[in-house]
Design a protein around this motif. Structure first.
Motif, PDB file in Angstrom:
ATOM      1  N   LYS A 154       2.432  -0.503 -10.337  1.00 42.50           N
ATOM      2  CA  LYS A 154       1.139  -0.232 -10.990  1.00 42.50           C
ATOM      3  C   LYS A 154       0.645  -1.472 -11.737  1.00 42.50           C
ATOM      4  N   LYS A 155       1.575  -2.147 -12.408  1.00 42.55           N
ATOM      5  CA  LYS A 155       1.212  -3.327 -13.194  1.00 42.55           C
ATOM      6  C   LYS A 155       0.839  -4.512 -12.279  1.00 42.55           C
ATOM      7  N   TYR A 190       0.139  -4.462  -8.820  1.00 42.35           N
ATOM      8  CA  TYR A 190      -0.907  -4.195  -7.823  1.00 42.35           C
ATOM      9  C   TYR A 190      -1.782  -3.040  -8.304  1.00 42.35           C
ATOM     10  N   SER A 191      -2.455  -3.244  -9.431  1.00 44.40           N
ATOM     11  CA  SER A 191      -3.195  -2.133 -10.054  1.00 44.40           C
ATOM     12  C   SER A 191      -4.302  -1.591  -9.140  1.00 44.40           C
ATOM     13  N   LYS A 192      -4.926  -2.468  -8.368  1.00 46.42           N
ATOM     14  CA  LYS A 192      -6.000  -2.009  -7.487  1.00 46.42           C
ATOM     15  C   LYS A 192      -5.432  -1.105  -6.382  1.00 46.42           C
ATOM     16  N   TYR A 196      -2.702   0.468  -6.467  1.00 48.31           N
ATOM     17  CA  TYR A 196      -2.065   1.660  -7.058  1.00 48.31           C
ATOM     18  C   TYR A 196      -3.032   2.834  -7.137  1.00 48.31           C
ATOM     19  N   GLN A 197      -4.329   2.519  -7.300  1.00 50.20           N
ATOM     20  CA  GLN A 197      -5.322   3.569  -7.563  1.00 50.20           C
ATOM     21  C   GLN A 197      -5.281   4.712  -6.555  1.00 50.20           C
ATOM     22  N   ALA A 246      -2.680   7.102  -7.673  1.00 47.60           N
ATOM     23  CA  ALA A 246      -2.648   7.448  -9.105  1.00 47.60           C
ATOM     24  C   ALA A 246      -2.555   8.956  -9.361  1.00 47.60           C
ATOM     25  N   ASP A 268       0.648   9.113 -11.499  1.00 51.68           N
ATOM     26  CA  ASP A 268       0.393   9.090 -12.952  1.00 51.68           C
ATOM     27  C   ASP A 268       1.107  10.237 -13.688  1.00 51.68           C
TER      28      ASP A 268
END
Ligand SMILES: N[C@@H](CCC(=O)N[C@@H](CS)C(=O)NCC(=O)O)C(=O)O
Length: 221
Positions: free
Chosen positions: A182-183, A185-187, A189-190, A193, A197
């Motif tokens: 998540k940290k 490859y935040s894009k 990860y969406q 989520a 999450d």
């Protein structure tokens, strides 16, 4: 035969009162992080030697030789006059030491727990190594090695907030890998989520994990 140790727990590891437990690793989450979580969940006292990449000679040029480990590597564990390396080996030792065998699961689940544990350990290492690559190779590793494993984890987790009925090593290793994904490859990860999450949140809300995440021990990573 069991024996009582300084923390009042009973297991077959002989611990003298003065035995300090030292965990040596980079000041990064990665392979050291599940070991820290195992200790934190047990509220077991430990100290850390955190090596930094900018001062990597502290490890490579000094402790790697001077600590006299049989198989020098990071992470390492030194407990009194006992020392070992290999992260899974250290995790198993810590589980026994802290009497948290429940983390390994029961019956056939033990092997399903380990399945997730080893997949996630490798996934964490792959995410890290991808960050060292140039853009094109990084993208290639993300698509061919990282995302397929993330999708498999998503399928196995389904709509649950932990992999088994009770907390296990599967959650600890998956949390380490997914929080790092998540940290990093935040894009990307969406798209996961909505499934991951709630899983991350549940782990973060375990009181001892919450305390740890708010402590200096974690913040200094
Ligand atoms: N199989 C080993 C791999 C250890 C490893 O690759 N350690 C990396 C960090 S994750 C390292 O930097 N080792 C230091 C060294 O090679 O001296 C384990 O699971 O502990």
């Amino acid at each position: 035969m069991g024996c009582s140790n300084s923390t009042g727990q009973v297991n077959d590891i002989q611990v003298k009162n003065k035995d300090n437990l030292v965990l040596g690793y980079w000041g990064l989450p990665l392979r050291g992080q599940p070991l820290r979580y195992i200790l934190e969940l047990a509220n077991y006292p430990y100290t850390e030697t955190k090596y930094t990449l900018s001062q990597a000679t502290d490890w490579f040029g000094k402790d790697k030789q001077e600590l006299e480990l049989d198989f020098p590597n990071l992470p390492y564990l030194i407990h009194g006059d006992f020392s070992i390396t290999e992260s899974s080996n250290i995790a198993n030792y810590l589980i026994q030491l802290t009497n948290q065998q429940y983390l390994q699961g029961e019956g056939q689940d033990k092997y399903r727990v380990d399945n997730i544990r080893y997949v996630c350990d490798e996934l964490t290492a792959k995410i890290f190594s991808s960050t060292l690559q140039k853009e094109e190779e990084k993208k290639n590793q993300l698509e061919t090695q990282i995302l397929p494993k993330i999708q498999q984890l998503q399928k196995v987790l389904g709509s649950q907030t932990s992999f088994f009925k009770k907390l296990t090593l599967a959650d600890i290793y998956a949390y380490t890998a997914l929080a790092y994904f998540k940290k990093t490859y935040s894009k990307e990860y969406q798209q996961f989520a909505s499934d991951f999450d709630p899983f991350l949140k549940r782990f973060e809300e375990i009181p001892r994990i919450k305390n740890y995440h708010q402590s200096e021990r974690y913040k200094k990573l």
